[in-house]
Structure formats: structure tokens, C-alpha cells
Design a protein around this motif. Structure first.
Motif, PDB file in Angstrom:
ATOM      1  N   CYS A  22      31.296  16.528 -77.071  1.00 54.13           N
ATOM      2  CA  CYS A  22      32.641  16.250 -77.587  1.00 54.13           C
ATOM      3  C   CYS A  22      33.632  17.063 -76.756  1.00 54.13           C
ATOM      4  O   CYS A  22      33.502  18.279 -76.651  1.00 54.13           O
ATOM      5  CB  CYS A  22      32.708  16.649 -79.059  1.00 54.13           C
ATOM      6  N   GLY A  23      34.607  16.433 -76.167  1.00 54.90           N
ATOM      7  CA  GLY A  23      35.595  17.138 -75.368  1.00 54.90           C
ATOM      8  C   GLY A  23      35.250  17.131 -73.894  1.00 54.90           C
ATOM      9  O   GLY A  23      34.271  16.540 -73.463  1.00 54.90           O
ATOM     10  N   GLU A  24      36.068  17.824 -73.137  1.00 57.32           N
ATOM     11  CA  GLU A  24      35.921  17.873 -71.681  1.00 57.32           C
ATOM     12  C   GLU A  24      35.591  19.295 -71.237  1.00 57.32           C
ATOM     13  O   GLU A  24      35.990  20.266 -71.882  1.00 57.32           O
ATOM     14  CB  GLU A  24      37.237  17.434 -71.014  1.00 57.32           C
ATOM     15  N   ASP A  25      34.905  19.422 -70.125  1.00 57.11           N
ATOM     16  CA  ASP A  25      34.648  20.716 -69.517  1.00 57.11           C
ATOM     17  C   ASP A  25      35.992  21.308 -69.101  1.00 57.11           C
ATOM     18  O   ASP A  25      36.789  20.659 -68.411  1.00 57.11           O
ATOM     19  CB  ASP A  25      33.733  20.537 -68.305  1.00 57.11           C
ATOM     20  N   GLN A  26      36.267  22.531 -69.524  1.00 57.87           N
ATOM     21  CA  GLN A  26      37.552  23.162 -69.239  1.00 57.87           C
ATOM     22  C   GLN A  26      37.599  23.824 -67.857  1.00 57.87           C
ATOM     23  O   GLN A  26      38.645  24.287 -67.431  1.00 57.87           O
ATOM     24  CB  GLN A  26      37.885  24.198 -70.319  1.00 57.87           C
ATOM     25  N   GLY A  27      36.451  23.890 -67.174  1.00 62.11           N
ATOM     26  CA  GLY A  27      36.433  24.454 -65.826  1.00 62.11           C
ATOM     27  C   GLY A  27      36.612  25.963 -65.787  1.00 62.11           C
ATOM     28  O   GLY A  27      36.998  26.512 -64.758  1.00 62.11           O
ATOM     29  N   ILE A  28      36.351  26.662 -66.905  1.00 62.46           N
ATOM     30  CA  ILE A  28      36.490  28.117 -66.957  1.00 62.46           C
ATOM     31  C   ILE A  28      35.095  28.706 -67.176  1.00 62.46           C
ATOM     32  O   ILE A  28      34.459  28.424 -68.183  1.00 62.46           O
ATOM     33  CB  ILE A  28      37.417  28.543 -68.114  1.00 62.46           C
ATOM     34  N   SER A  29      34.639  29.520 -66.238  1.00 60.62           N
ATOM     35  CA  SER A  29      33.323  30.127 -66.414  1.00 60.62           C
ATOM     36  C   SER A  29      33.419  31.282 -67.412  1.00 60.62           C
ATOM     37  O   SER A  29      34.464  31.925 -67.548  1.00 60.62           O
ATOM     38  CB  SER A  29      32.767  30.621 -65.079  1.00 60.62           C
ATOM     39  N   PHE A  30      32.325  31.544 -68.121  1.00 60.58           N
ATOM     40  CA  PHE A  30      32.306  32.582 -69.152  1.00 60.58           C
ATOM     41  C   PHE A  30      32.692  33.937 -68.583  1.00 60.58           C
ATOM     42  O   PHE A  30      33.416  34.707 -69.219  1.00 60.58           O
ATOM     43  CB  PHE A  30      30.918  32.646 -69.792  1.00 60.58           C
ATOM     44  N   SER A  31      32.243  34.255 -67.378  1.00 58.64           N
ATOM     45  CA  SER A  31      32.528  35.569 -66.801  1.00 58.64           C
ATOM     46  C   SER A  31      33.995  35.746 -66.415  1.00 58.64           C
ATOM     47  O   SER A  31      34.435  36.860 -66.143  1.00 58.64           O
ATOM     48  CB  SER A  31      31.640  35.823 -65.585  1.00 58.64           C
ATOM     49  N   ASN A  32      34.785  34.679 -66.401  1.00 62.07           N
ATOM     50  CA  ASN A  32      36.209  34.784 -66.077  1.00 62.07           C
ATOM     51  C   ASN A  32      37.105  34.841 -67.309  1.00 62.07           C
ATOM     52  O   ASN A  32      38.320  34.937 -67.171  1.00 62.07           O
ATOM     53  CB  ASN A  32      36.639  33.605 -65.202  1.00 62.07           C
ATOM     54  N   VAL A  33      36.532  34.807 -68.502  1.00 56.28           N
ATOM     55  CA  VAL A  33      37.318  34.897 -69.730  1.00 56.28           C
ATOM     56  C   VAL A  33      37.736  36.352 -69.924  1.00 56.28           C
ATOM     57  O   VAL A  33      36.916  37.267 -69.825  1.00 56.28           O
ATOM     58  CB  VAL A  33      36.501  34.395 -70.950  1.00 56.28           C
ATOM     59  N   ALA A  34      39.018  36.584 -70.209  1.00 54.37           N
ATOM     60  CA  ALA A  34      39.531  37.949 -70.303  1.00 54.37           C
ATOM     61  C   ALA A  34      38.947  38.716 -71.489  1.00 54.37           C
ATOM     62  O   ALA A  34      38.682  39.909 -71.401  1.00 54.37           O
ATOM     63  CB  ALA A  34      41.050  37.914 -70.397  1.00 54.37           C
ATOM     64  N   ALA A  35      38.738  38.071 -72.607  1.00 50.81           N
ATOM     65  CA  ALA A  35      38.275  38.746 -73.822  1.00 50.81           C
ATOM     66  C   ALA A  35      36.844  38.341 -74.150  1.00 50.81           C
ATOM     67  O   ALA A  35      36.577  37.717 -75.163  1.00 50.81           O
ATOM     68  CB  ALA A  35      39.208  38.418 -74.982  1.00 50.81           C
ATOM     69  N   ILE A  36      35.896  38.700 -73.295  1.00 44.73           N
ATOM     70  CA  ILE A  36      34.492  38.371 -73.534  1.00 44.73           C
ATOM     71  C   ILE A  36      33.964  39.238 -74.672  1.00 44.73           C
ATOM     72  O   ILE A  36      34.217  40.431 -74.729  1.00 44.73           O
ATOM     73  CB  ILE A  36      33.649  38.609 -72.262  1.00 44.73           C
ATOM     74  N   SER A  37      33.237  38.610 -75.550  1.00 43.74           N
ATOM     75  CA  SER A  37      32.615  39.322 -76.651  1.00 43.74           C
ATOM     76  C   SER A  37      31.177  38.857 -76.753  1.00 43.74           C
ATOM     77  O   SER A  37      30.871  37.701 -76.484  1.00 43.74           O
ATOM     78  CB  SER A  37      33.365  39.029 -77.957  1.00 43.74           C
ATOM     79  N   SER A  38      30.302  39.766 -77.133  1.00 48.45           N
ATOM     80  CA  SER A  38      28.895  39.423 -77.249  1.00 48.45           C
ATOM     81  C   SER A  38      28.267  40.288 -78.324  1.00 48.45           C
ATOM     82  O   SER A  38      28.766  41.375 -78.640  1.00 48.45           O
ATOM     83  CB  SER A  38      28.197  39.644 -75.913  1.00 48.45           C
ATOM     84  N   TYR A  39      27.157  39.826 -78.872  1.00 45.74           N
ATOM     85  CA  TYR A  39      26.436  40.606 -79.870  1.00 45.74           C
ATOM     86  C   TYR A  39      25.366  41.437 -79.176  1.00 45.74           C
ATOM     87  O   TYR A  39      24.478  40.899 -78.525  1.00 45.74           O
ATOM     88  CB  TYR A  39      25.798  39.691 -80.910  1.00 45.74           C
TER      89      TYR A  39
END
Length: 81
Positions: A22-39
Motif C-alpha cells: 500500500c503506497g509508494e516507496d518514498q526513496g528515503i533509506s532508514f540510515s538517512n532518517v534524522a530521528a532513528i529509533s530502535s529497541y
């Protein structure tokens, strides 16, 4: 042979994939997201100033921790060692 055909038909009906993106690929890789969060599983301790890490720290990017000990590496708090 008939049992094999029946078995394959039942397996196909039960395990058939129904996923549709559902939706389109936004072309933004996870490592380029400014506010990365992980458990990262941690255990709070009254003895240590920072939480003990309940996973092998070798493959965890340091940017994923929400804290930093200025004196010791994350591996010091690694419970898997």
C-alpha cells in the motif's frame, strides 16, 4: 498420488500469500532518517550508572542508544559477555 494432490491443494489454500503493498516507496533509506529509533533490550540496575544491555553490542550502531557513558564503551554493559 491422489492424497499428494489433495495435500498440495490444501497447503496452497492455507499458506497462500495475500500481501499487497500500500503506497509508494518514498526513496528515503532508514540510515538517512534524522530521528532513528530502535529497541535495544536493557536491564536497569542499582549497581551500574547506566542500563545493562541484553544483546551483543558488537552489531548495534552506537547512534541507536539513548545514553552514552563518557568513560566506558557500550560493551562494558553487555550482558552477553
Amino acid at each position: 498420488v491422489c492424497l499428494w494432490i489433495l495435500r498440495r491443494a490444501v497447503q496452497t489454500m492455507i499458506y497462500r500469500s495475500h500481501y499487497a503493498p500500500c503506497g509508494e516507496d518514498q526513496g528515503i533509506s532508514f540510515s538517512n532518517v534524522a530521528a532513528i529509533s530502535s529497541y535495544v533490550p536493557e536491564v536497569k540496575s542499582d549497581v551500574f550508572p547506566y542500563p545493562l544491555v541484553a544483546v551483543d553490542t558488537d552489531d548495534v550502531d552506537e547512534e541507536l542508544y539513548e545514553w552514552k557513558d563518557p568513560e566506558k564503551p557500550y560493551s562494558y554493559y553487555d550482558l552477553t559477555r
